[in-house]
Design a protein around this motif. Sequence first.
Motif, PDB file in Angstrom:
ATOM      1  N   ARG A   1     -14.650  39.802 -10.156  1.00 57.58           N
ATOM      2  CA  ARG A   1     -14.049  40.447  -9.087  1.00 57.58           C
ATOM      3  C   ARG A   1     -13.347  41.820  -9.680  1.00 57.58           C
ATOM      4  N   LEU A   2     -12.563  41.583 -10.748  1.00 56.23           N
ATOM      5  CA  LEU A   2     -11.676  42.390 -11.328  1.00 56.23           C
ATOM      6  C   LEU A   2     -12.307  43.166 -12.256  1.00 56.23           C
ATOM      7  N   ASP A   3     -13.407  42.868 -12.779  1.00 55.41           N
ATOM      8  CA  ASP A   3     -13.986  43.330 -14.018  1.00 55.41           C
ATOM      9  C   ASP A   3     -13.129  43.283 -15.402  1.00 55.41           C
ATOM     10  N   ILE A   4     -12.723  41.869 -15.565  1.00 56.55           N
ATOM     11  CA  ILE A   4     -11.895  41.702 -16.798  1.00 56.55           C
ATOM     12  C   ILE A   4     -12.304  40.432 -17.384  1.00 56.55           C
ATOM     13  N   SER A   5     -11.876  40.202 -18.427  1.00 60.59           N
ATOM     14  CA  SER A   5     -12.323  38.938 -19.189  1.00 60.59           C
ATOM     15  C   SER A   5     -11.712  37.751 -18.675  1.00 60.59           C
ATOM     16  N   VAL A   6     -12.210  36.570 -18.813  1.00 57.00           N
ATOM     17  CA  VAL A   6     -11.506  35.396 -18.284  1.00 57.00           C
ATOM     18  C   VAL A   6     -10.268  35.144 -19.075  1.00 57.00           C
ATOM     19  N   ARG A   7     -10.277  35.364 -20.324  1.00 57.48           N
ATOM     20  CA  ARG A   7      -9.068  35.314 -20.965  1.00 57.48           C
ATOM     21  C   ARG A   7      -7.841  36.187 -20.593  1.00 57.48           C
ATOM     22  N   THR A   8      -8.276  37.208 -19.835  1.00 55.60           N
ATOM     23  CA  THR A   8      -7.278  38.318 -19.248  1.00 55.60           C
ATOM     24  C   THR A   8      -6.589  37.733 -18.217  1.00 55.60           C
ATOM     25  N   VAL A   9      -7.648  37.067 -17.404  1.00 56.75           N
ATOM     26  CA  VAL A   9      -7.256  36.325 -15.991  1.00 56.75           C
ATOM     27  C   VAL A   9      -5.954  35.090 -16.433  1.00 56.75           C
ATOM     28  N   GLU A  10      -6.478  34.371 -17.520  1.00 58.67           N
ATOM     29  CA  GLU A  10      -5.622  33.129 -18.025  1.00 58.67           C
ATOM     30  C   GLU A  10      -4.246  33.833 -18.341  1.00 58.67           C
ATOM     31  N   THR A  11      -4.084  34.809 -19.058  1.00 59.48           N
ATOM     32  CA  THR A  11      -2.974  35.553 -19.427  1.00 59.48           C
ATOM     33  C   THR A  11      -2.008  35.713 -18.317  1.00 59.48           C
ATOM     34  N   HIS A  12      -2.692  36.416 -17.332  1.00 57.92           N
ATOM     35  CA  HIS A  12      -2.346  36.879 -16.083  1.00 57.92           C
ATOM     36  C   HIS A  12      -1.602  35.687 -15.161  1.00 57.92           C
ATOM     37  N   ARG A  13      -2.210  34.862 -15.262  1.00 55.23           N
ATOM     38  CA  ARG A  13      -1.972  33.463 -14.578  1.00 55.23           C
ATOM     39  C   ARG A  13      -0.764  32.905 -15.336  1.00 55.23           C
ATOM     40  N   GLN A  14      -0.722  32.832 -16.668  1.00 55.14           N
ATOM     41  CA  GLN A  14       0.501  32.137 -17.281  1.00 55.14           C
ATOM     42  C   GLN A  14       1.484  32.993 -17.027  1.00 55.14           C
ATOM     43  N   ASN A  15       1.634  34.464 -17.313  1.00 52.08           N
ATOM     44  CA  ASN A  15       2.537  35.129 -16.800  1.00 52.08           C
ATOM     45  C   ASN A  15       3.385  34.983 -15.537  1.00 52.08           C
ATOM     46  N   ILE A  16       2.461  34.972 -14.648  1.00 55.46           N
ATOM     47  CA  ILE A  16       2.809  34.609 -13.025  1.00 55.46           C
ATOM     48  C   ILE A  16       3.454  33.363 -12.870  1.00 55.46           C
ATOM     49  N   LYS A  17       3.226  32.324 -13.473  1.00 59.43           N
ATOM     50  CA  LYS A  17       3.769  31.055 -13.605  1.00 59.43           C
ATOM     51  C   LYS A  17       5.160  31.136 -14.216  1.00 59.43           C
ATOM     52  N   GLN A  18       5.330  31.970 -15.269  1.00 55.73           N
ATOM     53  CA  GLN A  18       6.697  32.103 -16.046  1.00 55.73           C
ATOM     54  C   GLN A  18       7.738  32.997 -15.222  1.00 55.73           C
ATOM     55  N   LYS A  19       7.157  33.875 -14.528  1.00 58.41           N
ATOM     56  CA  LYS A  19       7.897  34.871 -13.963  1.00 58.41           C
ATOM     57  C   LYS A  19       8.407  34.287 -12.474  1.00 58.41           C
ATOM     58  N   LEU A  20       7.488  33.413 -12.092  1.00 60.00           N
ATOM     59  CA  LEU A  20       7.931  32.757 -10.703  1.00 60.00           C
ATOM     60  C   LEU A  20       8.796  31.412 -10.886  1.00 60.00           C
ATOM     61  N   ASN A  21       8.282  30.820 -12.128  1.00 61.97           N
ATOM     62  CA  ASN A  21       8.936  29.494 -12.405  1.00 61.97           C
ATOM     63  C   ASN A  21       8.191  28.675 -11.543  1.00 61.97           C
ATOM     64  N   ILE A  22       6.864  28.571 -11.318  1.00 64.26           N
ATOM     65  CA  ILE A  22       6.059  27.829 -10.431  1.00 64.26           C
ATOM     66  C   ILE A  22       4.907  27.348 -11.110  1.00 64.26           C
ATOM     67  N   GLN A  23       4.901  26.059 -11.355  1.00 62.62           N
ATOM     68  CA  GLN A  23       3.516  25.684 -12.374  1.00 62.62           C
ATOM     69  C   GLN A  23       2.401  25.134 -11.704  1.00 62.62           C
ATOM     70  N   THR A  24       2.389  25.007 -10.339  1.00 66.55           N
ATOM     71  CA  THR A  24       1.260  24.331  -9.721  1.00 66.55           C
ATOM     72  C   THR A  24       0.353  25.312  -8.936  1.00 66.55           C
ATOM     73  N   ALA A  25      -0.730  24.935  -8.816  1.00 69.00           N
ATOM     74  CA  ALA A  25      -1.796  25.927  -8.131  1.00 69.00           C
ATOM     75  C   ALA A  25      -1.081  25.854  -6.520  1.00 69.00           C
ATOM     76  N   ALA A  26      -0.768  24.695  -6.059  1.00 66.50           N
ATOM     77  CA  ALA A  26      -0.179  24.534  -4.579  1.00 66.50           C
ATOM     78  C   ALA A  26       1.053  25.487  -4.272  1.00 66.50           C
ATOM     79  N   GLY A  27       1.841  25.348  -5.380  1.00 61.52           N
ATOM     80  CA  GLY A  27       3.015  26.203  -5.296  1.00 61.52           C
ATOM     81  C   GLY A  27       2.749  27.774  -5.362  1.00 61.52           C
ATOM     82  N   LEU A  28       1.845  28.069  -6.094  1.00 57.79           N
ATOM     83  CA  LEU A  28       1.444  29.506  -6.144  1.00 57.79           C
ATOM     84  C   LEU A  28       1.109  29.914  -5.030  1.00 57.79           C
TER      85      LEU A  28
END
Length: 210
Positions: A173-200
């Motif tokens: 959808r965003l025309d980026i690599s899967v690895r980039t998405v994974e990096t964004h996902r990890q950064n989001i978890k760290q910034k929000l201090n939320i580790q689960t998909a349900a929590g996000l």
Amino acid sequence: MIRVLLVDDHPLVLEGINACLSNVAGIEVVGQANNGLEALELAEALTPDVVLMDVTMPVMNGLEATRELKRRFPDYRVLILSMHENREYILQLIQSGAAGYVLKDVPSEELVTAIEIVNQGGTYFSSKASETLMKQFEHSRHTDIQRQELTKREKTVLKHLAEGDSNKEIARRLDISVRTVETHRQNIKQKLNIQTAAGLAKYAIENNMI
């Protein structure tokens, strides 16, 4: 006359507080208990205005006793007198209905002041207890600020995650690599201090992102 019930499992502490308050005009010590269970029994029989409660005691501790005391006798005022500065103790006791928290190293004059203020319907926290609560407030405030620091792209990724899209779908959808998405996902978890998909997902819904 302020009727005070003393609750502590150390006889010397009870004797010392009793001696201190016995010379104060307007305050009467009506009873002494060695644990929370005794405190509940005496509170029913003696109808004190203020219960001066220790925290760490056998049979029933001060936290449990405060909860039960406020449930049975909501008009009774509970003032905690403790040696602990632990913020968890303080916060839990406040949530249980305590009207104040005083450390055992305060001068006798401050203890008297605390009893009088609590009896009048106010709240009282000794300086160290107040400092502990302020640190907790600042920590919570800092955490809230951190949670607002998602970048525009991270917010977009979070929106798709909350909608149930996989990393591959988001990458397409965003025309980026899967690895980039994974990096964004990890950064989001760290910034929000939320580790689960349900929590996000919950965070995204609460913040009107989806």
